[in-house]
Write a protein that holds these residues in place. Structure first.
Motif, PDB file in Angstrom:
ATOM      1  N   TRP A  21      65.107  33.557  59.510  1.00 15.26           N
ATOM      2  CA  TRP A  21      65.671  34.902  59.700  1.00 15.26           C
ATOM      3  C   TRP A  21      64.622  35.844  60.303  1.00 15.26           C
ATOM      4  N   LEU A  25      64.730  37.846  63.848  1.00  9.81           N
ATOM      5  CA  LEU A  25      64.470  39.283  63.982  1.00  9.81           C
ATOM      6  C   LEU A  25      63.425  39.561  65.058  1.00  9.81           C
ATOM      7  N   SER A  29      63.757  41.397  68.644  1.00 12.03           N
ATOM      8  CA  SER A  29      62.902  42.544  68.951  1.00 12.03           C
ATOM      9  C   SER A  29      62.163  42.386  70.277  1.00 12.03           C
ATOM     10  N   HIS A  48      69.719  47.523  61.571  1.00  8.74           N
ATOM     11  CA  HIS A  48      68.468  47.391  60.820  1.00  8.74           C
ATOM     12  C   HIS A  48      68.746  47.276  59.325  1.00  8.74           C
ATOM     13  N   ALA A  51      70.316  43.773  58.654  1.00  9.45           N
ATOM     14  CA  ALA A  51      69.394  42.664  58.927  1.00  9.45           C
ATOM     15  C   ALA A  51      68.311  42.570  57.856  1.00  9.45           C
ATOM     16  N   ASP A  89      57.466  44.327  62.401  1.00 11.49           N
ATOM     17  CA  ASP A  89      58.476  44.278  63.457  1.00 11.49           C
ATOM     18  C   ASP A  89      58.423  45.547  64.318  1.00 11.49           C
ATOM     19  N   ASP A 109      65.373  49.820  57.507  1.00 14.42           N
ATOM     20  CA  ASP A 109      64.951  48.503  57.016  1.00 14.42           C
ATOM     21  C   ASP A 109      64.745  48.538  55.502  1.00 14.42           C
TER      22      ASP A 109
END
Length: 126
Positions: A21, A25, A29, A48, A51, A89, A109
């Motif tokens: 995962w 991501l 990105s 966001h 996720a 990230d 996030d």
């Protein structure tokens, strides 16, 4: 003994799923944002939120099955890991000219992680 072995195996599944995962991501990105993200206000923040909420569930699954809650409160470790991944990230996006570091993305996030972890807590109490 068999119960410990099944917990360890389940933890491995959650760890591998978390790594996959995270890779997804970071691959996402590295790409320009999808066109729909600019067309629908707030969709980026929802993406966001969801996720990193999913990531929090996966990390929690690993943590729970490894019994890491003995050393730290059960939700602190997953939240810390997801926050570190979120910061990483956002910093990674600085290397992509079509992306930018946004504090609101980081807030989404962390918010997603907190909400999903609260659902875990409610689920485990019932």
């Amino acid at each position: 003994m068999a119960h410990q072995e099944s917990n360890r195996n389940l933890a491995i599944v959650f760890i591998v799923s978390s790594i996959v995962w995270i890779a997804i991501l970071f691959i996402e990105s590295s790409q320009p944002p999808a066109a729909i993200m600019g067309q629908v206000s707030g969709l980026d923040k929802v993406a966001h939120f969801l996720a990193f909420g999913v990531l929090a569930l996966l990390v929690f699954g690993a943590s729970f099955n490894l019994r890491l809650g003995r050393y730290l409160p059960g939700f602190l470790m997953p939240l810390l890991i997801v926050t570190i991944i979120g910061v990483t990230d956002e910093l990674y996006q600085l290397s992509n000219p079509s992306r930018a570091f946004e504090l609101l993305d980081l807030a989404a996030d962390i918010s997603g992680a907190i909400v999903f972890l609260c659902f875990c807590k409610l689920f485990l109490k019932s």
